[in-house]
Scaffold this active site. Structure first.
Site, PDB file in Angstrom:
ATOM      1  N   SER A  40      53.808  35.924 -48.158  1.00 20.62           N
ATOM      2  CA  SER A  40      52.977  36.352 -49.287  1.00 20.62           C
ATOM      3  C   SER A  40      52.641  35.173 -50.185  1.00 20.62           C
ATOM      4  O   SER A  40      51.520  35.077 -50.707  1.00 20.62           O
ATOM      5  CB  SER A  40      53.695  37.439 -50.090  1.00 20.62           C
ATOM      6  OG  SER A  40      54.898  36.936 -50.678  1.00 20.62           O
TER       7      SER A  40
ATOM      8  N   ARG B  37      48.668  34.266 -49.978  1.00 21.93           N
ATOM      9  CA  ARG B  37      47.948  34.640 -51.208  1.00 21.93           C
ATOM     10  C   ARG B  37      47.088  33.471 -51.689  1.00 21.93           C
ATOM     11  O   ARG B  37      45.916  33.642 -52.016  1.00 21.93           O
ATOM     12  CB  ARG B  37      48.933  35.048 -52.300  1.00 21.93           C
ATOM     13  CG  ARG B  37      48.247  35.429 -53.616  1.00 21.93           C
ATOM     14  CD  ARG B  37      49.231  35.690 -54.725  1.00 21.93           C
ATOM     15  NE  ARG B  37      49.988  36.931 -54.490  1.00 21.93           N
ATOM     16  CZ  ARG B  37      51.236  36.974 -54.082  1.00 21.93           C
ATOM     17  NH1 ARG B  37      51.889  35.840 -53.845  1.00 21.93           N
ATOM     18  NH2 ARG B  37      51.857  38.121 -53.897  1.00 21.93           N
TER      19      ARG B  37
ATOM     20  N   ASN C 234      42.830  33.544 -51.436  1.00 28.11           N
ATOM     21  CA  ASN C 234      42.001  33.454 -52.636  1.00 28.11           C
ATOM     22  C   ASN C 234      41.124  32.207 -52.627  1.00 28.11           C
ATOM     23  O   ASN C 234      39.939  32.273 -52.989  1.00 28.11           O
ATOM     24  CB  ASN C 234      42.882  33.467 -53.883  1.00 28.11           C
ATOM     25  CG  ASN C 234      43.352  34.848 -54.259  1.00 28.11           C
ATOM     26  OD1 ASN C 234      42.635  35.624 -54.892  1.00 28.11           O
ATOM     27  ND2 ASN C 234      44.574  35.196 -53.856  1.00 28.11           N
TER      28      ASN C 234
END
Length: 292
Positions: A222, A226, A230
């Site tokens: 994660s 992440r 993004n």
């Protein structure tokens, strides 16, 4: 900007292709019609297909150069400011850097509940380094890649945080620190934590172990994905907007306005992603130091 001889799809694919160095397997048919001899050959990849054929051992040269270069820039900049620091009221860049250091220090004090002098410097390094890597996304999409093409460098991605190898590499490094301090601080208590939570009964050890290991492994995934997701999405939007410039004169002004608008909004995104990566790192290390 996309050239007349290439489609928008070709333009996007070209911008999303890393400068890759690796070993092509023997018998592979290259883009120029030649065939790799038995035993393979170490070379620069021409396009995504050759990069894929190189496999796991391929190196994204551009990501390595830009990430290491920005890391060196961070070290040089902060060291030079630290050497000039005095008791006088700071101004300019010195003031900005002192604000960043103070901000990170306060974040660590509020979030980290153990005792480890390494955490604050690590948090500062992560925040500034990730921010600098993200900041590269604000440079014009074609500026550096097209400039380097004049010198024979065909592919170039200048935003290291859009490469999962970089973000996951950092996340794995944090994960190793988590395991190290969990074992160092908790000792056998770390094993009990994995086997006797949440159900404190020997019969549930397999269930507890499965859930705890999955939860533990989810942290680096994660953390790395992440940041990658993004930043990759942000880069893709910049590329799509840049591609509009080739759609005709009528799209010039709207594309320019969208480019400026997205760049202004993206300043928040790149700062927020660096902050999130730093805070999660502190939280995970704090959890590793909690000995119940």
């Amino acid at each position: 900007m996309a050239g007349e001889s290439q489609t928008i799809s070709d333009y996007i694919v070209h911008h999303l292709t890393n400068l890759t160095y690796g070993k092509l397997p023997g018998g592979y048919h290259r883009h120029d019609g030649s065939t790799v001899q038995e035993g393979g050959v170490w070379t620069m990849a021409h396009g995504g297909e050759e990069a894929s054929a190189m496999g796991f051992n391929a190196i994204h040269v551009d990501s390595m150069i830009w990430s290491i270069g920005l890391g060196i820039l961070f070290c040089w900049l902060f060291r030079s400011i630290a050497k000039k620091a005095s008791s006088d009221v700071p101004t300019g860049l010195t003031n900005a850097i002192e604000m960043v250091v103070g901000f990170v220090d306060n974040t660590v004090k509020d979030t980290f509940h153990g005792r480890n002098p390494m955490v604050a410097p690590l948090a500062l390094t992560i925040f500034v380094w990730v921010f600098l890597m993200n900041l590269m996304d604000l440079l014009p999409v074609d500026l550096i890649p097209h400039t380097l093409m004049l010198f024979g460098v065909e592919y170039q991605k200048i935003v290291p945080s859009t490469d999962p190898n970089i973000t996951m590499g950092m996340a794995v490094g944090i994960f190793i620190l988590m395991l190290y301090y969990s074992i160092k601080v908790k000792g056998f208590g770390f094993v009990k934590e994995l086997t006797l939570n949440p159900f404190n009964h020997p019969l549930f050890i397999p269930v507890n172990l499965f859930m705890e290991v999955v939860g533990l492994l989810a942290k680096p995934f994660s953390l790395g994905l992440r940041l990658f997701g993004n930043m990759y999405a942000g880069e893709m939007i910049f590329i799509l907007i840049a591609a509009l410039f080739s759609a005709g004169v009528a799209w010039m002004l709207p594309a320019a306005l969208m480019q400026v608008g997205w760049a202004i909004f993206h300043i928040l995104v790149i700062t927020l992603q660096a902050f999130i990566f730093m805070v999660l790192t502190i939280v995970y290390l704090s959890m590793a130091h909690e000995d119940h």
